[in-house]
Design an enzyme around this catalytic site. Structure first.
Site, PDB file in Angstrom:
ATOM      1  N   THR A  51     -23.612  -8.162  26.958  1.00  0.00           N
ATOM      2  CA  THR A  51     -22.213  -7.917  27.308  1.00  0.00           C
ATOM      3  C   THR A  51     -21.574  -9.302  27.205  1.00  0.00           C
ATOM      4  OG1 THR A  51     -22.634  -8.246  29.663  1.00  0.00           O
ATOM      5  CG2 THR A  51     -22.689  -5.971  28.872  1.00  0.00           C
ATOM      6  N   HIS A  52     -20.357  -9.350  26.735  1.00  0.00           N
ATOM      7  CA  HIS A  52     -19.696 -10.653  26.459  1.00  0.00           C
ATOM      8  C   HIS A  52     -20.499 -11.483  25.456  1.00  0.00           C
ATOM      9  CE1 HIS A  52     -17.410  -9.814  30.215  1.00  0.00           C
ATOM     10  NE2 HIS A  52     -18.591  -9.379  30.627  1.00  0.00           N
ATOM     11  N   SER A  90     -25.482 -19.303  -2.227  1.00  0.00           N
ATOM     12  CA  SER A  90     -24.388 -20.257  -2.334  1.00  0.00           C
ATOM     13  C   SER A  90     -24.620 -21.091  -3.579  1.00  0.00           C
ATOM     14  CB  SER A  90     -24.372 -21.152  -1.094  1.00  0.00           C
ATOM     15  OG  SER A  90     -23.763 -22.394  -1.396  1.00  0.00           O
ATOM     16  N   GLN A 105       6.918   9.400  -1.652  1.00  0.00           N
ATOM     17  CA  GLN A 105       6.052   9.073  -2.779  1.00  0.00           C
ATOM     18  C   GLN A 105       5.190   7.855  -2.460  1.00  0.00           C
ATOM     19  OE1 GLN A 105       7.333   9.682  -6.951  1.00  0.00           O
ATOM     20  NE2 GLN A 105       7.374   7.457  -7.076  1.00  0.00           N
ATOM     21  N   SER A 123       5.396   7.550 -10.491  1.00  0.00           N
ATOM     22  CA  SER A 123       4.188   7.532  -9.660  1.00  0.00           C
ATOM     23  C   SER A 123       2.945   7.866 -10.468  1.00  0.00           C
ATOM     24  CB  SER A 123       4.334   8.515  -8.495  1.00  0.00           C
ATOM     25  OG  SER A 123       4.645   9.813  -8.966  1.00  0.00           O
ATOM     26  N   GLU A 132     -19.662  -8.745   5.622  1.00  0.00           N
ATOM     27  CA  GLU A 132     -18.367  -9.406   5.848  1.00  0.00           C
ATOM     28  C   GLU A 132     -17.231  -8.620   5.203  1.00  0.00           C
ATOM     29  OE1 GLU A 132     -18.819 -13.978   5.431  1.00  0.00           O
ATOM     30  OE2 GLU A 132     -20.501 -13.085   4.381  1.00  0.00           O
ATOM     31  N   TYR A 167      12.287  16.634   2.179  1.00  0.00           N
ATOM     32  CA  TYR A 167      11.646  15.632   1.339  1.00  0.00           C
ATOM     33  C   TYR A 167      12.598  14.478   1.020  1.00  0.00           C
ATOM     34  CZ  TYR A 167       9.411  13.446  -2.705  1.00  0.00           C
ATOM     35  OH  TYR A 167       8.843  12.539  -3.556  1.00  0.00           O
ATOM     36  N   LYS A 195     -28.933 -20.805   1.492  1.00  0.00           N
ATOM     37  CA  LYS A 195     -28.049 -19.771   2.053  1.00  0.00           C
ATOM     38  C   LYS A 195     -28.396 -18.362   1.578  1.00  0.00           C
ATOM     39  CE  LYS A 195     -24.679 -20.286   4.256  1.00  0.00           C
ATOM     40  NZ  LYS A 195     -23.382 -20.888   3.907  1.00  0.00           N
ATOM     41  N   LYS A 240       1.024   7.703  -1.145  1.00  0.00           N
ATOM     42  CA  LYS A 240      -0.236   7.870  -1.859  1.00  0.00           C
ATOM     43  C   LYS A 240      -1.077   6.604  -1.981  1.00  0.00           C
ATOM     44  CE  LYS A 240       2.044  11.462  -4.325  1.00  0.00           C
ATOM     45  NZ  LYS A 240       3.227  11.066  -3.525  1.00  0.00           N
ATOM     46  N   ASN A 258     -26.067 -15.233   2.236  1.00  0.00           N
ATOM     47  CA  ASN A 258     -24.830 -14.816   2.900  1.00  0.00           C
ATOM     48  C   ASN A 258     -24.704 -13.290   2.974  1.00  0.00           C
ATOM     49  OD1 ASN A 258     -24.076 -17.519   3.189  1.00  0.00           O
ATOM     50  ND2 ASN A 258     -23.124 -17.551   1.158  1.00  0.00           N
ATOM     51  N   ASN A 297       8.312  19.414  -4.764  1.00  0.00           N
ATOM     52  CA  ASN A 297       8.143  19.070  -3.342  1.00  0.00           C
ATOM     53  C   ASN A 297       6.992  19.835  -2.692  1.00  0.00           C
ATOM     54  OD1 ASN A 297      10.293  17.479  -3.845  1.00  0.00           O
ATOM     55  ND2 ASN A 297      11.774  18.642  -2.633  1.00  0.00           N
TER      56      ASN A 297
HETATM   57  N1  ARG Z   1       6.180  12.151  -7.526  1.00  0.00           N
HETATM   58  C1  ARG Z   1       6.750  12.736  -6.372  1.00  0.00           C
HETATM   59  C2  ARG Z   1       5.987  12.310  -5.122  1.00  0.00           C
HETATM   60  O1  ARG Z   1       4.958  11.762  -5.278  1.00  0.00           O
HETATM   61  C3  ARG Z   1       6.698  14.228  -6.475  1.00  0.00           C
HETATM   62  C4  ARG Z   1       7.784  14.926  -5.724  1.00  0.00           C
HETATM   63  C5  ARG Z   1       9.084  14.631  -6.371  1.00  0.00           C
HETATM   64  N2  ARG Z   1      10.141  15.405  -5.833  1.00  0.00           N
HETATM   65  C6  ARG Z   1      11.421  15.110  -6.041  1.00  0.00           C
HETATM   66  N3  ARG Z   1      12.269  15.878  -5.484  1.00  0.00           N
HETATM   67  N4  ARG Z   1      11.784  14.075  -6.722  1.00  0.00           N
HETATM   68  O2  ARG Z   1       6.418  12.490  -4.013  1.00  0.00           O
END
Ligand code: ARG
Length: 463
Positions: free
Chosen positions: A156-157, A278, A323, A24, A291, A318, A284, A326, A286, A111
């Site tokens: 409205t509408h 354009s 992971q 990660s 958008e 966990y 144009k 993110k 734009n 964790n």
């Molecule tokens: N890179 C992991 C995550 O983003 C960190 C936690 C990893 N924990 C584990 N028990 N492998 O969640």
């Protein structure tokens, strides 16, 4: 080679594909500041409770500062074989200070570490979004003050309904942004408990002081249940929910900007800085930024959906599934932040075509309700009957190709004999708008008062 952080019982290193799917670091390196901040707080607590020696703690803290400096200056080399930000930082710490580095991870797990880092990150992000939303509100309030009496058609509408003021329209978005801020602040309040010390899932046998690390890191208190601490991502879900609603608001204004800036409407003109040309059609202009804001809303809603699906059905505590929380969150929150910046810029710099707005407000029988209300007020007609009479007059005007005030008194009286020429005084758009003085209504004086109220509220609520 087996992993030097956890490879004790492994003879061989991971398959190349395993490394790719498992790592990660490509995205969680954004957590470097939060990770090091959390580690320093943990280390200070370990020394204070006598779990590690003061000398080791001093070395660790100095080493972490050195790692931070390396990352900030761009000299740090992130390694995929070290999986994530936590192990990249710790491994570099070991290069720099040697054996003492190995004591930092006492009474901690990745964790609780990743839950902590993400909470700190989300907290910072909420604060930043709050500032951006305040700036957006401020730009809208400026335009509301300037255009408190600028008449435009209210729809409205998307059909002409009643005349309103442009200032009133701007303040409608100030209200939405205020609710967005309140939702984000609410999420922030709830997330502000420290998971650090939950360790892998069960807590730890070391005599740690979770109150101390919580306070040090700006949390109100430590979380109460170690299992929940490492398996909770509500704080991301709540933030993404609030973000999805905020982005949805922005998409509506973006759509209005797109509509208003077409030659058909011609209500506003965006500055060159927020339009593109354009390559084939020289005329144009734009509204690409608007958008894109409209479209980026999809990413924000998508991020929320992704994380809901990742979390759905996960057993405690966990799992590596988490992971995948993110990238979706980063992408969504980055998109919202950029969209807010773009919308604030557009609101502040667009030019309002008052003539076109007023002309459009005067078309489409926008004062028909004023006529019906006049029939009720002056002639004592029940509203339903007044509505019917007005409908007949609109049909008559439509046939004649004029607006309501283009009908003669005689023509009016064919529909309702009691009508007097006093009726013409309510048919103009200015009269119509000025008469909407009920609380929250569009009358220019109301708009001025509401803008002033919001200005004060913004100062009172400044972060
Ligand atoms: N890179 C992991 C995550 O983003 C960190 C936690 C990893 N924990 C584990 N028990 N492998 O969640």
């Amino acid at each position: 080679m087996s992993n030097k952080m956890w490879g004790g019982r492994f003879g061989e290193g991971p398959d190349r594909i395993m490394e790719e799917i498992n790592a990660s670091i490509g995205f969680d390196q954004r957590f470097f500041a939060q990770d090091i901040r959390g580690s320093k707080a943990h280390c200070a607590m370990l020394a204070e409770t006598g779990i590690i020696s003061r000398a080791d703690a001093d070395q660790i803290v100095a080493g972490l500062d050195a790692v931070l400096a390396e990352i900030e200056s761009g000299k740090f080399v992130f390694k995929r074989e070290l999986e994530d930000i936590h192990m990249n930082v710790e491994s570099r710490l070991a290069d720099l200070i040697g054996a003492a580095a190995g004591r930092l991870h006492t009474a901690r797990s990745r964790n609780d570490q990743v839950a902590l880092d993400f909470k700190l990150y989300i907290r910072d992000t909420i604060d930043h979004l709050d500032e951006q939303l305040a700036a957006f509100q401020s730009a809208l309030i400026d335009r509301a003050e300037e255009h408190a009496a600028t008449i435009m058609p209210g729809f409205t509408h998307l059909q002409t309904a009643q005349p309103v003021t442009f200032g009133h329209h701007c303040l409608a978005y100030v209200e939405m942004a205020a609710r967005d801020r309140s939702r984000l602040r609410d999420a922030r309040k709830r997330l502000n408990e420290s998971p650090l010390g939950a360790a892998a899932l069960a807590g730890t046998s070391f005599p740690i002081d979770r109150e101390r690390t919580a306070k040090e890191l700006g949390f109100d208190r430590p979380t109460r249940n170690s299992l929940d601490s490492v398996s909770d991502r509500d704080f991301v879900l709540e933030t993404l929910s609030a973000a999805a609603i905020a982005a949805t608001h922005l998409s509506r204004l973006a759509e209005e900007i797109v509509i208003w800036s077409t030659p058909g409407f011609n209500f506003i003109r965006l500055p060159d800085g927020y339009t593109t040309g354009s390559s084939i059609m020289p005329q144009k202009r734009n509204p690409d930024a608007a958008e894109l804001v409209r479209a980026k809303t999809g990413r924000v809603i998508g991020g929320l959906t992704t994380l809901l699906i990742v979390m759905k059905g996960l057993p405690l505590a966990y799992s590596k599934d988490m992971q995948e929380d993110k990238e979706a969150a980063f992408d969504a929150l980055d998109a919202l932040s950029l969209s807010l910046a773009a919308m604030t810029g557009m609101v502040a710099t667009l030019t309002v075509n008052e003539t076109a707005m007023r002309a459009a407000a005067s078309r489409g029988f926008s004062t028909a309700t004023d006529l019906a209300d006049w029939l009720v007020r002056s002639l004592g007609l029940p509203f339903r009957q007044a509505h019917h009479v007005t409908g007949a007059l609109v049909a008559k005007a439509e046939k004649k190709g004029v607006d309501l005030d283009g009908l003669s008194l005689a023509e009016m009286r064919e529909a309702e004999p009691g009508i007097t020429d006093e009726v013409y005084s309510v048919l103009g758009v200015d009269n119509s708008v000025a008469s909407r003085t009920s609380f929250g209504g569009t009358a220019p004086d109301n708009v001025r008062a509401a803008a002033a109220w919001w200005r004060k509220e913004l100062e009172r609520n400044a972060t």
